[in-house]
Design a protein around this motif. Structure first.
Motif, PDB file in Angstrom:
ATOM      1  N   VAL A  13       0.858  -1.184   0.000  1.00  0.00           N
ATOM      2  CA  VAL A  13       0.000   0.000   0.000  1.00  0.00           C
ATOM      3  C   VAL A  13       0.896   1.236   0.000  1.00  0.00           C
ATOM      4  CG1 VAL A  13      -1.774   1.317   1.208  1.00  0.00           C
ATOM      5  CG2 VAL A  13      -1.866  -1.185   1.212  1.00  0.00           C
ATOM      6  N   THR A  14       0.744   2.072  -1.015  1.00  0.00           N
ATOM      7  CA  THR A  14       1.538   3.292  -1.113  1.00  0.00           C
ATOM      8  C   THR A  14       0.769   4.471  -0.530  1.00  0.00           C
ATOM      9  OG1 THR A  14       0.704   3.792  -3.327  1.00  0.00           O
ATOM     10  CG2 THR A  14       2.709   2.467  -3.175  1.00  0.00           C
ATOM     11  N   ALA A  15       1.522   5.474  -0.076  1.00  0.00           N
ATOM     12  CA  ALA A  15       0.926   6.657   0.535  1.00  0.00           C
ATOM     13  C   ALA A  15       1.490   7.901  -0.137  1.00  0.00           C
ATOM     14  CB  ALA A  15       1.218   6.678   2.032  1.00  0.00           C
ATOM     15  N   GLU A  16       0.637   8.638  -0.846  1.00  0.00           N
ATOM     16  CA  GLU A  16       1.057   9.873  -1.507  1.00  0.00           C
ATOM     17  C   GLU A  16       0.714  11.052  -0.610  1.00  0.00           C
ATOM     18  OE1 GLU A  16       0.152  12.455  -5.570  1.00  0.00           O
ATOM     19  OE2 GLU A  16      -0.696  10.448  -5.319  1.00  0.00           O
ATOM     20  N   PRO A  17       1.698  11.876  -0.231  1.00  0.00           N
ATOM     21  CA  PRO A  17       1.420  13.002   0.666  1.00  0.00           C
ATOM     22  C   PRO A  17       0.410  13.980   0.074  1.00  0.00           C
ATOM     23  CG  PRO A  17       3.782  12.598   0.506  1.00  0.00           C
ATOM     24  CD  PRO A  17       3.127  11.767  -0.564  1.00  0.00           C
ATOM     25  N   THR A  18      -0.470  14.486   0.930  1.00  0.00           N
ATOM     26  CA  THR A  18      -1.406  15.546   0.576  1.00  0.00           C
ATOM     27  C   THR A  18      -1.197  16.694   1.564  1.00  0.00           C
ATOM     28  OG1 THR A  18      -3.170  14.720   2.026  1.00  0.00           O
ATOM     29  CG2 THR A  18      -3.074  13.818  -0.221  1.00  0.00           C
TER      30      THR A  18
END
Length: 361
Positions: free
Chosen positions: A141-146
């Protein structure tokens, strides 16, 4: 000179047989109730006609889902062990739920509303984190910063207790390669759960494959950005509670089999002696490690988890062997235990994972 035979030390199964019950890992006032509730629902849970949380929420009203949050873990291990003597699905569900509680405790976070009594369910989707740390898998599971957190995408191959309005804890990896532990509502928009059904056992544990698509996690729901430190804090309770349900299953199988100890002209007596000695050894070892999980050696914890799984499989096989045809009936307790034990080699951490870590420890 008259030959003498050494006196065999008495086993806890001797007393249990006299009392027509299963030996305890540790005694506590509510033990009879725990065993009775699990026994009453075991057949319906095995047939997926009832949820393990019907029992667990009744135990939650008595504070039995939050034992051992500080100091000794043995009070909680004993409850999980006792549930497993009657229903592995219920014990397994408590392990997953109680592990989620341990994850919040590890970072000093207060528990979300409802987690302590089981009115809100806890799901541990942490297998990928442990596999990644051991070099036998990757975080998927990847996490893209917001601006205010992260957007998650990927898959969770397996998790349990995936009930609506629950809480899941899982590892993610950012686009820059940083690893995090986050918490997500199980009914969050973008979590698509595909239930796993037609399992050999544990069909009622709300287990499934989850596709994660653009799931928003606010920064406040990041439990830890120190994944190695987090795993070091939670590994012992995570594994020792698994060892507890393995040992409980073993105890039930050996107790059920014991009336047949001298069947077939006693050819299985040595097998019984071996299994019961191993049970006594592992009960003592689990008790020692659970008394102070923070001080438990990593190798010792891994070994007791692997050894209790092996014993459960051996005990269930012995029970089926000596009970005979009645135990081969699909809805018999003997057959249920045999099916439950068959799950243990693939329960994360799998046997391959455990053996790999022990080889490199």
């Amino acid at each position: 000179m008259t030959a003498t035979h050494p006196v065999q030390p008495s086993s806890r199964f001797d007393d249990a047989e006299a009392a027509t019950g299963v030996p305890a890992l540790a005694d506590y006032p509510e033990r009879d109730l725990v065993v009775r509730l699990a026994a009453e629902s075991a057949a319906r849970v095995d047939e997926d006609d009832a949820s393990p949380f019907e029992t667990l929420r009744r135990l939650g009203e008595l504070g039995l889902l939050t034992r051992g949050r500080e100091g000794s873990l043995l009070p909680q291990a004993a409850v999980i062990y006792d549930l497993a003597t009657e229903c592995m699905s219920t014990a397994f569900s408590l392990w997953a739920h109680r592990s989620t509680i341990a994850f919040f405790d590890a970072v000093g976070r207060p528990l979300p509303e409802g987690l302590a009594d089981g009115s809100v369910t806890g799901s541990t989707a942490m297998a990928a984190a442990f596999k990644d740390a051991a070099g036998v898998g990757e975080i998927a599971v990847t996490a893209e910063p917001t601006d205010d957190g992260y957007l998650l995408n990927g898959v969770i191959p397996w998790a349990s207790n995936l009930y609506a309005e629950g809480i899941a804890v899982l590892p993610v990896i950012t686009t820059a390669g940083h690893k995090l532990i986050v918490t997500v509502p199980t009914d969050a928009s973008g979590l698509d759960v595909k239930p796993m059904k037609n399992l050999l056992a544990l069909d009622a544990t709300a287990s499934g494959f989850t596709k994660v698509t653009d799931v928003h996690v606010p920064a406040t729901d990041v439990l830890s950005d120190d994944v190695p430190g987090f795993l070091a804090s939670v590994s012992a309770p995570f594994l020792l509670m698994q060892a507890s349900f393995c040992l409980g299953l073993s105890a039930a199988a050996l107790t059920s089999a014991r009336p047949y100890r001298r069947s077939s002209n006693g050819v299985f007596t040595e097998d019984f002696d071996d299994r019961e000695r191993e049970f006594e050894r592992l009960s003592a070892e689990l008790t020692r490690l659970a008394a102070d999980p923070a001080a438990a050696g990593r190798r010792d914890v891994l070994q007791v988890r692997l050894d209790t799984a092996h014993l459960a499989q051996a005990a269930a096989h012995l029970e089926l062997t000596v009970v005979g045809g009645r135990g081969y009936v699909a809805d018999s307790p003997t057959a249920r235990r045999f099916r439950e034990a068959s799950f243990l080699p693939v329960q994360s951490p799998t046997e391959g994972h455990l053996r790999s870590e022990l080889r490199n420890a």
